[in-house]
Motif scaffolding. Structure first.
Motif, mmCIF file in Angstrom:
data_model
loop_
_atom_site.group_PDB
_atom_site.id
_atom_site.type_symbol
_atom_site.label_atom_id
_atom_site.label_comp_id
_atom_site.label_asym_id
_atom_site.label_seq_id
_atom_site.Cartn_x
_atom_site.Cartn_y
_atom_site.Cartn_z
ATOM 1 N N ILE A 333 45.551 23.679 46.080
ATOM 2 C CA ILE A 333 45.153 24.012 47.459
ATOM 3 C C ILE A 333 43.657 24.171 47.619
ATOM 4 O O ILE A 333 43.144 24.177 48.724
ATOM 5 C CB ILE A 333 45.850 25.311 47.928
ATOM 6 C CG1 ILE A 333 45.543 26.463 46.977
ATOM 7 C CG2 ILE A 333 47.340 25.093 48.097
ATOM 8 C CD1 ILE A 333 46.125 27.790 47.434
ATOM 9 N N ASP A 334 42.930 24.322 46.525
ATOM 10 C CA ASP A 334 41.487 24.566 46.626
ATOM 11 C C ASP A 334 40.834 24.059 45.336
ATOM 12 O O ASP A 334 41.217 24.462 44.233
ATOM 13 C CB ASP A 334 41.213 26.070 46.794
ATOM 14 C CG ASP A 334 39.824 26.335 47.365
ATOM 15 O OD1 ASP A 334 38.920 25.508 47.098
ATOM 16 O OD2 ASP A 334 39.644 27.342 48.061
ATOM 17 N N THR A 335 39.865 23.174 45.500
ATOM 18 C CA THR A 335 39.221 22.599 44.322
ATOM 19 C C THR A 335 38.165 23.524 43.729
ATOM 20 O O THR A 335 37.673 23.271 42.623
ATOM 21 C CB THR A 335 38.558 21.260 44.692
ATOM 22 O OG1 THR A 335 37.616 21.477 45.763
ATOM 23 C CG2 THR A 335 39.610 20.246 45.134
ATOM 24 N N ARG A 336 37.817 24.599 44.447
ATOM 25 C CA ARG A 336 36.808 25.525 43.931
ATOM 26 C C ARG A 336 37.408 26.421 42.844
ATOM 27 O O ARG A 336 38.610 26.446 42.627
ATOM 28 C CB ARG A 336 36.272 26.409 45.059
ATOM 29 C CG ARG A 336 35.611 25.641 46.190
ATOM 30 C CD ARG A 336 35.212 26.604 47.298
ATOM 31 N NE ARG A 336 36.367 27.293 47.831
ATOM 32 C CZ ARG A 336 36.296 28.368 48.631
ATOM 33 N NH1 ARG A 336 35.117 28.875 48.944
ATOM 34 N NH2 ARG A 336 37.392 28.936 49.087
ATOM 35 N N HIS A 337 36.513 27.180 42.179
ATOM 36 C CA HIS A 337 36.987 28.163 41.202
ATOM 37 C C HIS A 337 37.808 29.217 41.924
ATOM 38 O O HIS A 337 37.542 29.564 43.082
ATOM 39 C CB HIS A 337 35.793 28.802 40.488
ATOM 40 C CG HIS A 337 36.209 29.626 39.296
ATOM 41 N ND1 HIS A 337 36.557 30.954 39.414
ATOM 42 C CD2 HIS A 337 36.335 29.305 37.971
ATOM 43 C CE1 HIS A 337 36.884 31.429 38.223
ATOM 44 N NE2 HIS A 337 36.755 30.451 37.320
#
Length: 515
Positions: A333-337
């Motif tokens: 759902i989220d490519t960030r850390h």
């Protein structure tokens, strides 16, 4: 005289060791004179490493706390006592603790020019409970003034501790009582001292579990801690109490003295019951929810729990999910850390992700709505299968496109306007014939496209369609450039599902060839 003094000092030591809070005695140079057993137990230090030491040097200088220095060196010299001084500190042995300090100075006691009594209450757990359910407990009672003599010093210690404290002789008659006991249980000294404990307050203290403690358990042991008693008092209502008892031989001229410390845990017990009930309800909702739910550790985003609906939806059992990240089990759902996602969640409280395509363990593709909810310890991730809704939306989108193409392929003009005369829909021929842009048409009313007598004719036709349900009318369509084109219009009234009129739709055909 010397024997009595020694007995009184020993009695004072017993009182210090009976009270529930850690208690420490300092001399005028802030060196430790004495410390209670609870102090050694709570702060994990030994007597030989404590007595005689500067308080700041205890436990490899763990007690060198700026706020403690402020209390002992700045505030206390200007006052004889201080109550409810809150200190928060990280101890190497027991971790971070929030403490309430009560301090009192006593002149010429224990052979010292000045003695400082320092009572310490660890309120770390209480702080945590008060924060979740937003309730508080009272701060420590004011440390009472201590007298010079050892006997008076013992009385002062009794009156210093927060919990109600009562001492009984070998016949279970009251010898002395702390002020907090009188205040809390709403009794008077003249109705208390010398009375059999069971007779206090019109026999309100004739409690079966108290009899069991004093007559059965305590005679077999010199002390007893955390004996829970629940009772209805006529004056203060139902109370849940923890009793701590200790026997002391040959003191105050008595063969045997029983010290009984009482802690009211009614509110704490109520909060714990509410918390347990809340957890039970949440667990039931968690297990029976139709959404797939996983609970995530906030630091790394690893799965701590997964419900059966998650397994049914994506094909991964809870055992397979534990310790893994969402991406490891097909949820991205989220490519960030993950810490960045948690930062957003901390600010917003809830994060929504719509129409997320996921692949199940078997390789099947599904569309989902995912939302993250901030919890006290874990983050909750709800996953809802919206594949059916997505398919319906796609079908509707295709049907709408088909209808749009069909309307735009007509040579006739097609229009829909609401009962206030605002255009809602029209096909491409409307703008092609009139020369108006879609933005300009949205600002027009039907009568704006006509001139002269046709304006009244069109207005009358609209009124007729509204009252009878349909109408036909011929009129000259006026373009943006002023050109007039003869058109024949037919219109019908549209109603919603309840039958309420909502709009008028119609077709217009160019009848120039008929003219």
């Amino acid at each position: 005289m010397e024997k009595k003094l020694r007995q009184s000092l020993e009695f004072a030591e017993d009182i210090i060791n009976t009270v529930r809070e850690p208690l420490i005695v300092l001399d005028q140079d802030l060196r430790v004179v004495s410390a209670s057993r609870s102090f050694y137990k709570v702060f994990q230090v030994k007597p030989e490493e404590t007595v005689g030491q500067l308080i700041y040097d205890l436990g490899d200088k763990q007690w060198d706390i700026p706020k403690l220095r402020e209390l002992l060196e700045t505030i206390l010299p200007q006052k004889t006592s201080f109550v409810g001084y809150e200190v928060e500190h990280d101890f190497a042995t027991i971790g971070r603790r929030t403490m309430l300090l009560n301090a009192r100075q006593i002149e010429q006691a224990w052979g010292k020019e000045r003695i400082i009594l320092l009572a310490i209450e660890d309120i770390t757990e209480r702080k945590a409970i008060e924060t979740g359910l937003e309730t508080t407990r009272k701060e420590l009672e004011v440390v009472k003034k201590l007298a010079d003599a050892a006997h008076e010093f013992a009385e002062s210690v009794i009156n210093t501790v927060r919990e109600p404290l009562i001492s009984l002789d070998q016949d279970l008659r009251v010898v002395t009582v702390s002020r907090s006991f009188y205040d809390f249980f709403q009794v008077k000294p003249e109705d208390t001292v010398g009375q059999l404990i069971y007779d206090l307050g019109d026999k309100q203290w004739d409690i079966p579990k108290l009899r069991e403690l004093l007559e059965t358990i305590l005679p077999e042991k010199t002390s007893f801690d955390n004996y829970e008693v629940e009772h209805d008092f006529a004056t203060i209502g139902r109370r849940v109490m923890l009793l701590n008892a200790r026997q002391i031989k040959q003191v105050w001229g008595k063969e045997r003295i029983i010290l009984l410390a009482i802690e009211d845990i009614t509110e704490r017990s109520r909060l714990e019951d509410l918390l347990a009930e809340s957890e039970f309800r949440y667990r039931r909702l968690f297990e029976t929810a139709s959404d797939g739910i996983v609970l995530l550790e906030k630091k790394e985003g690893r799965v701590a729990h997964a419900n059966s609906a998650f397994e049914k939806m994506l094909g991964y059992s809870e055992a397979e999910c534990l310790g893994k990240n969402l991406s490891d089990i097909g949820v991205s759902i989220d490519t960030r850390h993950f810490s960045a996602t948690m930062g957003d969640l901390d600010r917003e409280g809830i994060l929504n992700y719509e129409d997320i395509f996921l692949q199940t363990r078997s390789g099947q593709g599904i569309y989902t709505d995912i939302y993250l909810v901030d919890r006290a310890i874990l983050a909750q991730c709800n996953i809802r299968d919206v594949t059916e809704r997505k398919l319906v939306q796609e079908t509707l989108k295709e049907e709408q496109l088909f209808i749009e193409n069909a309307l735009n392929s007509l040579q006739d003009v097609f229009f829909v306007f609401d009962l206030e005369g605002r255009f809602i829909r029209w096909n491409n021929p409307v703008s092609g014939v009139t020369g108006y842009t879609d933005g300009e048409i949205a600002q027009l009313t039907p009568v704006d496209l006509f001139r002269g007598d046709d304006i009244n004719r069109i207005a009358t036709a609209i009124e007729t369609a509204t009252t009878t349900g349909s109408v036909k009318v011929d009129a000259l369509f006026v373009t943006k450039e002023g050109k007039r084109i003869p058109y024949s219009f037919s219109a019908s009234l549209l109603r919603d599902a309840s039958g309420t009129p909502m709009a008028i739709c119609g077709l217009g055909r160019d009848i120039t060839e008929r003219m």
